[in-house]
Design an enzyme around this catalytic site. Structure first.
Site, PDB file in Angstrom:
ATOM      1  CG  HIS A  31      -6.223   1.164   0.824  1.00 19.36           C
ATOM      2  ND1 HIS A  31      -5.202   1.590   0.009  1.00 19.36           N
ATOM      3  CD2 HIS A  31      -5.610   0.655   1.948  1.00 19.36           C
ATOM      4  CE1 HIS A  31      -4.037   1.346   0.573  1.00 19.36           C
ATOM      5  NE2 HIS A  31      -4.258   0.779   1.755  1.00 19.36           N
ATOM      6  CD  GLU A  49      -2.228   8.068   9.235  1.00 18.07           C
ATOM      7  OE1 GLU A  49      -1.714   8.774   8.338  1.00 18.07           O
ATOM      8  OE2 GLU A  49      -3.344   7.536   9.119  1.00 18.07           O
ATOM      9  CG  HIS A  58      -2.087   4.435   5.417  1.00 14.23           C
ATOM     10  ND1 HIS A  58      -1.898   4.225   4.067  1.00 14.23           N
ATOM     11  CD2 HIS A  58      -2.306   3.204   5.948  1.00 14.23           C
ATOM     12  CE1 HIS A  58      -1.993   2.930   3.797  1.00 14.23           C
ATOM     13  NE2 HIS A  58      -2.241   2.291   4.921  1.00 14.23           N
ATOM     14  CB  CYS A 109      -0.937   0.004   1.211  1.00 16.86           C
ATOM     15  SG  CYS A 109      -1.935  -1.484   1.336  1.00 16.86           S
ATOM     16  CE  LYS A 166      -5.378   4.404   1.988  1.00 18.12           C
ATOM     17  NZ  LYS A 166      -4.485   5.543   2.295  1.00 18.12           N
ATOM     18  CG  PHE A 213      -0.194  -6.120   3.907  1.00 16.54           C
ATOM     19  CD1 PHE A 213      -1.028  -5.361   4.704  1.00 16.54           C
ATOM     20  CD2 PHE A 213      -0.720  -7.244   3.305  1.00 16.54           C
ATOM     21  CE1 PHE A 213      -2.351  -5.719   4.918  1.00 16.54           C
ATOM     22  CE2 PHE A 213      -2.052  -7.618   3.497  1.00 16.54           C
ATOM     23  CZ  PHE A 213      -2.866  -6.850   4.302  1.00 16.54           C
TER      24      PHE A 213
END
Length: 788
Positions: free
Chosen positions: A338, A312, A301, A168, A333, A397
């Site tokens: 996403h 975050e 994010h 991502c 998002k 990830f």
């Protein structure tokens, strides 16, 4: 040397392009975002009855780019079409002409993706399950680097071509690497961005992790319950400020700097305190000459999962301190979902346009702020705000973190001066090949002419067997596929050889830049095949995290404790060379003291079937050409760091250069122009002349379509009566992305055995005409050996 990076080189954004759930342009994206319009709705293109959710951010705009990347076939790949569509807008908006305003050789590409052409793989695998032979073109769309080579060919861009896959965070990494390419002087312009399209595997995988929200995601909200997947592409055109001034190109914003880090914590979950993300934010500030009080807006994010959003928020507080309470943190998002590998580019575009229009974008779906997040989410619609600078966060990830720092034209901040030029040296090797474990086993096989591999159903294959315990305990290895085990084992050996394995602080400060062309195909196939035949209920949550290309780098960080900058380069058969080049640039720019650079490859049944089906690897070629598995890791280090530690120095990396044929997927320029340009540029950047080189370690592996152009180029550049033309892959096999590493280890062995201690040049090329040349020099002999 002439390739010292100049951090004073300003890098600007001249144009942007996008295709997203908000429509077919960057302005449509921005208008939808600033108005707080939610484009997450029921998905129509895929069957959605077996997942946690039926909604996603689907692109509904017609997508018909002008470039035909598969002449003679009626197959297309949507992720490639998205990328071309966004790129067409960015290139047209810039008003710049390739060749006229900027030479094609000075214009490169950095492409990012998470799933690449995996939808094409799904369609091919389903055809196989049904007893049909797929169109072989589908297999050529699957590798991430296909996107970089399609973009290079579509616009005739013959400069460096990179592809990045850090899940991502992919396109944020692509922007970071493109910034260094321009600052190093290797290009004047870079077309940079990312693309991803919906796949059944992605929906099944995130469903198996219970990560999807049944309603549009609500980041930072107290009642949030998961993310919404999206698709699309974003592209940004980066120029050096000097090039923008010379050409009169528009300037929307500046890209000041970046920060990269590894969590080394968990395959999918972030560190709960955001420790790794905070380091990325601090590094972005430091590299940009900014302080926390300069930041008023962060494009977060913000996925909407309970763990991500609070982690975050903790990271922003840890990095910005008291200034965080005055900083808006919002999530794009919430409106488009996403976009995985495209998220960094698309959210970067939103951040850039926010600076242009002085509007902080909203978190449209935020209702009832979670006190564990607690920062200002700009709920509802965009908010007018004085914005001179902004950050954009992307976390992926395997614990890959990235933060980008942007500024309005003429705004505050300036590239940090770094820590001064320093030589980059090789201090350790870890080697696993079919010839055995260790550099000596590899050298003995090559010196003895022991051809590796055996024939297997039309291909010649050389498999790497090794002591798996070097990758961890049996319990730890159950979480890894073979490519990850190769990465961990080779990196552990390389750190030990470099004398850094017992120094906890040194290991923690070490980063990982991994190269792989095949990547996690074993895990991807193992996950996807049951999903296609049995449905989403067959999705294995233990396998899904390993389907990202940077999974192996994440396992290295978790197993060894490395927490420095991490990235994964996926430039096909040139992936390892690309990783070495990126690592070199990062070290020269002072972004790290030490980097592990593994190149790893392992076969899967579907990968081998793909190679068999592609005409390039027909029966005649198959007898001459050997595919090989490998795990080879090099430790690259600033000389000053190596000397402080008393580390062994095996070689000096003098420099590198890359060039693209710009001919498209699976096609080379038969004249060898691209590889010639790469070799000449590498020599120029290192201040060497052809006669200074003692050996050319060639890419040649037994495919005439690639070998003949390289041979012709080498004959134009070198006097091959005086320069040895080494072809190790014809003996040891083509280790896909590990070819440059193979040659580097052998070059050091040759210096030790033959005593000819002069620089060498190493070539590595993808099957689509992306070429990288590296120049290595032997380390000076100790006084006791040289007699001085």
């Amino acid at each position: 040397m002439t390739d010292v990076p100049d951090p004073a080189v300003g890098v600007v954004i001249a144009a942007v392009g996008a295709i997203t759930p908000h429509g077919g342009s960057a302005e449509a994206l921005w208008e939808g975002v600033r108005a707080g319009q939610v484009a997450i709705a029921p998905v129509r293109r895929l069957p959605m009855d077996q997942y946690q959710t039926s909604v996603g951010g689907e692109v509904t705009e017609p997508c018909k780019p002008g470039y035909d990347y598969a002449p003679g076939s009626d197959t297309r790949d949507l992720s490639l079409d998205f990328a071309l569509t966004a790129a067409e807008e960015a290139m047209a908006s810039s008003g710049l002409r390739v060749g006229a305003d900027i030479p094609a050789e000075r214009w490169g590409v950095a492409y990012a993706t998470c799933h690449a052409g995996w939808r094409s793989a799904e369609l091919a695998l389903r055809q196989v399950q049904e007893g049909h032979a797929p169109d072989w073109h589908r297999y050529t769309y699957v590798p991430p680097h296909a996107g970089a080579e399609v973009l290079s060919a579509a616009f005739g861009l013959k400069g460096p071509a990179l592809s990045v896959n850090t899940a991502c965070a992919s396109s944020a990494h692509a922007l970071a690497h493109a910034l260094e390419v321009i600052r190093s002087g290797a290009a004047d312009a870079m077309l940079v961005g990312g693309s991803d399209a919906f796949t059944e595997s992605a929906f099944a995988g995130f469903s198996s992790l219970w990560s999807l929200s049944p309603e549009p995601a609500a980041p930072y909200s107290k009642d949030r319950c998961g993310l919404s997947l999206g698709e699309g592409s974003g592209m940004l055109l980066l120029l050096s400020r000097q090039t923008a001034e010379r050409t009169g190109a528009p300037v929307i914003a500046e890209l000041l700097g970046y920060g990269l880090s590894a969590d080394g914590y968990h395959p999918t979950a972030p560190h709960p305190e955001g420790e790794g993300a905070a380091r990325a934010i601090r590094a972005a500030l430091a590299s940009s000459g900014l302080v926390p009080d300069d930041i008023r807006y962060v494009n977060g994010h913000g996925t909407g999962t309970p763990k991500n959003d609070s982690a975050e928020s903790n990271a922003v507080r840890a990095a910005l301190g008291a200034a965080a309470e005055r900083t808006a943190l919002s999530s794009t998002k919430s409106m488009i979902g996403h976009l995985l590998g495209a998220a960094g580019a698309v959210e970067g575009i939103v951040t850039v346009l926010a600076l242009r229009d002085q509007v902080a974008p909203p978190t449209a779906t935020c209702a009832g702020l979670d006190p564990q997040c607690g920062l200002d989410p700009v709920a509802g619609t965009g908010r007018p705000m004085v914005l001179d600078t902004a950050l954009s966060n992307n976390f992926g990830f395997a614990g890959a973190n990235a933060t980008l720092a942007f500024a309005r034209p003429g705004g505050p901040g300036a590239p940090a001066s770094g820590i001064g030029p320093d030589e980059i040296v090789v201090t350790g090797f870890g080697v696993i090949t079919s010839a055995g474990e260790g550099a000596e086993a590899l050298w003995d096989a090559y010196a003895g002419g022991r051809r590796q591999g055996v024939a297997e159903d039309g291909l010649r294959l050389a498999r790497a067997e090794f002591d798996r315990s070097a990758a961890g305990t049996a319990r730890e290895r159950r979480r890894m596929d073979k490519v990850s085990q190769l990465a961990v084992a080779s990196c552990r050996a390389a750190l030990a050889a470099a004398g850094a394995d017992g120094d906890e602080a040194a290991v923690a400060a070490t980063g990982v830049v991994l190269g792989t062309g095949i990547g996690p195909m074993e895990s991807s196939e193992r996950f996807t095949v049951p999903v296609l035949s049995e449905g989403a209920r067959a999705a294995n949550p233990g396998v899904f995290p390993n389907t990202v290309f940077n999974g192996a780098a994440g396992h290295v960080a978790m197993a060894l404790g490395t927490k420095g900058p991490t990235s994964t380069l996926t430039s096909g058969h040139a992936a390892g060379a690309a990783a070495l080049g990126v690592a070199y640039d990062m070290l020269r720019a002072g972004r790290a003291e030490r980097l592990l650079v593994p190149a790893v490859e392992a076969f899967s049944p579907a990968v081998l079937e793909a190679y068999r089906s592609i005409p390039l690897f027909g029966s005649a070629a198959g007898r001459r050409y050997t595919l090989a598995e490998a795990g080879i890791a090099l430790v690259l280090e600033r000389r000053s760091s190596a000397q402080r530690r008393g580390a062994p120095i095996h070689a000096v990396v003098l420099g590198h250069a890359s060039a693209s044929d710009a001919c498209g997927i699976g096609r080379w320029d038969p004249s060898g122009d691209g590889v010639e340009r790469a070799m000449r540029a590498a020599l120029d950047r290192t201040g060497l002349r052809p006669h200074d080189i003692s050996a050319l370690w060639a890419n040649a592996a037994g495919l005439a379509a690639a070998d003949r152009p390289e041979q012709a180029a080498a004959e134009r550049v070198f006097d091959l009566d005086r320069v040895r033309f080494e072809t190790p892959k014809r003996v040891l096999g083509e280790p896909i992305g590990a070819g440059a590493h193979l040659s580097a280890v052998l070059a050091v062995g040759a210096w030790r055995q033959a005593g000819t201690r002069r620089p060498v040049l190493i070539n590595s090329s993808s099957l689509g005409g992306t070429h990288t040349s590296l120049v290595l020099s032997p380390a000076p002999l100790p006084v006791t050996e040289s007699g001085r």
